[in-house]
Structure formats: C-alpha cells, structure tokens
Motif scaffolding. Structure first.
Motif, PDB file in Angstrom:
ATOM      1  N   GLN A  81      45.381  50.791  36.834  1.00 49.11           N
ATOM      2  CA  GLN A  81      45.473  51.871  35.866  1.00 49.11           C
ATOM      3  C   GLN A  81      45.835  51.268  34.518  1.00 49.11           C
ATOM      4  OE1 GLN A  81      44.903  55.266  36.136  1.00 49.11           O
ATOM      5  NE2 GLN A  81      45.218  55.302  33.921  1.00 49.11           N
ATOM      6  N   MET A  82      44.988  51.501  33.528  1.00 50.89           N
ATOM      7  CA  MET A  82      45.200  50.923  32.206  1.00 50.89           C
ATOM      8  C   MET A  82      45.386  52.043  31.195  1.00 50.89           C
ATOM      9  SD  MET A  82      42.453  47.791  32.245  1.00 50.89           S
ATOM     10  CE  MET A  82      41.015  48.862  32.201  1.00 50.89           C
ATOM     11  N   ASN A  83      46.537  52.048  30.564  1.00 52.22           N
ATOM     12  CA  ASN A  83      46.865  53.039  29.544  1.00 52.22           C
ATOM     13  C   ASN A  83      47.060  52.360  28.193  1.00 52.22           C
ATOM     14  OD1 ASN A  83      46.932  55.058  31.584  1.00 52.22           O
ATOM     15  ND2 ASN A  83      49.078  54.602  32.011  1.00 52.22           N
ATOM     16  N   SER A  84      47.046  53.158  27.151  1.00 46.91           N
ATOM     17  CA  SER A  84      47.280  52.645  25.787  1.00 46.91           C
ATOM     18  C   SER A  84      46.392  51.442  25.504  1.00 46.91           C
ATOM     19  CB  SER A  84      48.764  52.282  25.612  1.00 46.91           C
ATOM     20  OG  SER A  84      49.591  53.390  25.852  1.00 46.91           O
ATOM     21  N   LEU A  85      45.139  51.568  25.804  1.00 49.54           N
ATOM     22  CA  LEU A  85      44.210  50.442  25.648  1.00 49.54           C
ATOM     23  C   LEU A  85      44.029  50.077  24.182  1.00 49.54           C
ATOM     24  CD1 LEU A  85      41.698  51.421  28.422  1.00 49.54           C
ATOM     25  CD2 LEU A  85      42.879  49.229  28.265  1.00 49.54           C
ATOM     26  N   LYS A  86      43.846  48.784  23.977  1.00 45.99           N
ATOM     27  CA  LYS A  86      43.668  48.234  22.635  1.00 45.99           C
ATOM     28  C   LYS A  86      42.317  47.538  22.561  1.00 45.99           C
ATOM     29  CE  LYS A  86      48.614  47.097  22.566  1.00 45.99           C
ATOM     30  NZ  LYS A  86      49.599  45.988  22.406  1.00 45.99           N
ATOM     31  N   PRO A  87      41.768  47.393  21.363  1.00 49.46           N
ATOM     32  CA  PRO A  87      40.486  46.671  21.239  1.00 49.46           C
ATOM     33  C   PRO A  87      40.537  45.272  21.845  1.00 49.46           C
ATOM     34  CG  PRO A  87      40.952  47.850  19.214  1.00 49.46           C
ATOM     35  CD  PRO A  87      42.177  48.003  20.084  1.00 49.46           C
ATOM     36  N   GLU A  88      41.682  44.630  21.778  1.00 47.87           N
ATOM     37  CA  GLU A  88      41.805  43.280  22.349  1.00 47.87           C
ATOM     38  C   GLU A  88      41.807  43.267  23.874  1.00 47.87           C
ATOM     39  OE1 GLU A  88      43.767  44.705  20.028  1.00 47.87           O
ATOM     40  OE2 GLU A  88      45.871  44.116  20.287  1.00 47.87           O
ATOM     41  N   ASP A  89      41.813  44.436  24.492  1.00 46.86           N
ATOM     42  CA  ASP A  89      41.678  44.518  25.945  1.00 46.86           C
ATOM     43  C   ASP A  89      40.215  44.465  26.375  1.00 46.86           C
ATOM     44  OD1 ASP A  89      44.352  46.907  25.947  1.00 46.86           O
ATOM     45  OD2 ASP A  89      44.462  44.810  26.578  1.00 46.86           O
ATOM     46  N   THR A  90      39.324  44.460  25.420  1.00 47.94           N
ATOM     47  CA  THR A  90      37.895  44.387  25.725  1.00 47.94           C
ATOM     48  C   THR A  90      37.580  43.082  26.448  1.00 47.94           C
ATOM     49  OG1 THR A  90      37.255  45.784  23.856  1.00 47.94           O
ATOM     50  CG2 THR A  90      35.585  44.275  24.724  1.00 47.94           C
ATOM     51  N   ALA A  91      36.970  43.188  27.614  1.00 43.21           N
ATOM     52  CA  ALA A  91      36.678  42.022  28.443  1.00 43.21           C
ATOM     53  C   ALA A  91      35.939  42.475  29.697  1.00 43.21           C
ATOM     54  CB  ALA A  91      37.968  41.305  28.846  1.00 43.21           C
ATOM     55  N   VAL A  92      35.460  41.502  30.444  1.00 43.51           N
ATOM     56  CA  VAL A  92      34.980  41.768  31.792  1.00 43.51           C
ATOM     57  C   VAL A  92      36.171  41.597  32.732  1.00 43.51           C
ATOM     58  CG1 VAL A  92      33.402  41.103  33.636  1.00 43.51           C
ATOM     59  CG2 VAL A  92      32.662  40.970  31.244  1.00 43.51           C
ATOM     60  N   TYR A  93      36.416  42.598  33.534  1.00 42.69           N
ATOM     61  CA  TYR A  93      37.544  42.584  34.453  1.00 42.69           C
ATOM     62  C   TYR A  93      37.047  42.275  35.865  1.00 42.69           C
ATOM     63  CZ  TYR A  93      40.673  44.360  30.870  1.00 42.69           C
ATOM     64  OH  TYR A  93      41.451  44.478  29.739  1.00 42.69           O
ATOM     65  N   TYR A  94      37.711  41.312  36.488  1.00 44.29           N
ATOM     66  CA  TYR A  94      37.301  40.834  37.807  1.00 44.29           C
ATOM     67  C   TYR A  94      38.386  41.101  38.836  1.00 44.29           C
ATOM     68  CZ  TYR A  94      33.772  38.124  35.279  1.00 44.29           C
ATOM     69  OH  TYR A  94      32.727  37.733  34.478  1.00 44.29           O
ATOM     70  N   CYS A  95      37.957  41.530  39.991  1.00 41.33           N
ATOM     71  CA  CYS A  95      38.858  41.665  41.135  1.00 41.33           C
ATOM     72  C   CYS A  95      38.907  40.327  41.871  1.00 41.33           C
ATOM     73  CB  CYS A  95      38.355  42.765  42.051  1.00 41.33           C
ATOM     74  SG  CYS A  95      39.380  43.065  43.511  1.00 41.33           S
ATOM     75  N   ASN A  96      40.080  39.982  42.341  1.00 44.37           N
ATOM     76  CA  ASN A  96      40.284  38.713  43.045  1.00 44.37           C
ATOM     77  C   ASN A  96      41.068  38.950  44.322  1.00 44.37           C
ATOM     78  OD1 ASN A  96      42.687  36.533  43.372  1.00 44.37           O
ATOM     79  ND2 ASN A  96      40.744  35.495  42.957  1.00 44.37           N
ATOM     80  N   ALA A  97      40.664  38.258  45.370  1.00 44.36           N
ATOM     81  CA  ALA A  97      41.416  38.265  46.627  1.00 44.36           C
ATOM     82  C   ALA A  97      41.684  36.823  47.008  1.00 44.36           C
ATOM     83  CB  ALA A  97      40.633  38.966  47.726  1.00 44.36           C
ATOM     84  N   ASN A  98      42.921  36.532  47.356  1.00 44.47           N
ATOM     85  CA  ASN A  98      43.312  35.176  47.725  1.00 44.47           C
ATOM     86  C   ASN A  98      43.736  35.141  49.178  1.00 44.47           C
ATOM     87  OD1 ASN A  98      45.886  33.185  47.998  1.00 44.47           O
ATOM     88  ND2 ASN A  98      44.275  32.303  46.714  1.00 44.47           N
ATOM     89  N   ARG A  99      43.206  34.167  49.885  1.00 41.33           N
ATOM     90  CA  ARG A  99      43.528  34.012  51.298  1.00 41.33           C
ATOM     91  C   ARG A  99      44.030  32.597  51.540  1.00 41.33           C
ATOM     92  NH1 ARG A  99      38.880  35.834  54.981  1.00 41.33           N
ATOM     93  NH2 ARG A  99      39.990  37.806  54.904  1.00 41.33           N
ATOM     94  N   ARG A 100      45.090  32.483  52.302  1.00 41.47           N
ATOM     95  CA  ARG A 100      45.597  31.174  52.707  1.00 41.47           C
ATOM     96  C   ARG A 100      45.044  30.856  54.096  1.00 41.47           C
ATOM     97  NH1 ARG A 100      50.664  30.498  49.997  1.00 41.47           N
ATOM     98  NH2 ARG A 100      50.138  30.651  47.790  1.00 41.47           N
ATOM     99  N   VAL A 101      44.391  29.708  54.183  1.00 37.91           N
ATOM    100  CA  VAL A 101      43.865  29.240  55.453  1.00 37.91           C
ATOM    101  C   VAL A 101      44.466  27.867  55.700  1.00 37.91           C
ATOM    102  CG1 VAL A 101      41.832  28.692  56.799  1.00 37.91           C
ATOM    103  CG2 VAL A 101      41.733  30.525  55.090  1.00 37.91           C
ATOM    104  N   LEU A 102      45.446  27.810  56.601  1.00 37.14           N
ATOM    105  CA  LEU A 102      46.216  26.580  56.842  1.00 37.14           C
ATOM    106  C   LEU A 102      46.801  26.114  55.513  1.00 37.14           C
ATOM    107  CD1 LEU A 102      43.868  24.819  59.414  1.00 37.14           C
ATOM    108  CD2 LEU A 102      45.924  26.178  59.850  1.00 37.14           C
ATOM    109  N   LEU A 103      46.405  24.945  55.021  1.00 34.06           N
ATOM    110  CA  LEU A 103      46.952  24.429  53.770  1.00 34.06           C
ATOM    111  C   LEU A 103      46.034  24.713  52.584  1.00 34.06           C
ATOM    112  CD1 LEU A 103      48.344  20.969  54.959  1.00 34.06           C
ATOM    113  CD2 LEU A 103      49.574  23.131  54.661  1.00 34.06           C
TER     114      LEU A 103
END
Length: 119
Positions: A81-103
């Motif tokens: 949820q993004m409120n009070s957006l500013k012009p400098e917030d302009t960008a491509v937004y990416y979702c990320n998922a991180n998984r730990r597999v052993l080390l």
C-alpha cells in the motif's frame, strides 16, 4: 519454477495512493522473505519493503512511513500500500521472493509493474 505476478500499477497524481499486489504460484509462508523492489530509469534496483517469514519488516529509507507491506498466506499474496506518492516514486516495481536452500539463497522475481506519479 516459482511465478510471481504483480498488479496494481498505474498513473497517479502526486499525493495519491496505489496498492500493488503480488500473487505467488507457491505458498508464500515457505519463503524466507517476500519483498518489493523498484527500479527507476538510469538507477539501480532498490529495496522498497521486505517482510520476512519471522515477521520482521524493513523499509527503504525513502519510504518514511508512507508505504505498508502486508501478506495474506491464504491467498498467497503480498501487497504494498503506497500513500502520499511523490514523482520520485516513479519506477517499475518488482515483487521478490527469497528462498533458502541449504547454504544457498535463491531469488525469484516478477515481471514488474509500472508506477508513474505525475506532479
């Protein structure tokens, strides 16, 4: 292969709000962390918000209380949820998922959703 699909981007005026959503193809509680990153033209990708499996939340310094990350384990979604957006917030937004597999640490990325904030 894990699939992450973002939605909710668009054009908004400065001061407005947007809600981004990321739908995962796997149960999100199985990931070490879910996060949102963004990348503006000519800039490096930067962390917007991260939510760990332990419940810890981190925000980029620029957020300053304007954004909120949340998840719904039942729906396998992570929202921003993004409120009070500013012009400098302009960008491509990416979702990320991180998984730990052993080390090893494995990152999965969505295709990105464009957020444009007009002044």
């Amino acid at each position: 292969q894990v699939q992450l699909v973002e939605s909710g981007g668009g054009l908004v005026q400065a001061g407005g709000s947007l809600r981004l959503s990321c739908a995962a193809s796997e149960r999100i509680f199985m990931f070490n962390a879910m996060a949102w990153y963004r990348q503006a033209p000519g800039k490096q990708r930067e962390l917007v918000a991260k939510l760990t499996s332990g419940g810890n939340i981190n925000y980029g310094d620029f957020v300053k209380g304007r954004f909120t990350i949340s998840k719904d384990n039942g729906k396998n979604t992570v929202d921003l949820q993004m409120n009070s957006l500013k012009p400098e917030d302009t960008a491509v937004y990416y979702c990320n998922a991180n998984r730990r597999v052993l080390l090893n640490s494995v990152d999965y990325w969505g295709q990105g959703t464009q957020v444009t904030v007009s002044s």
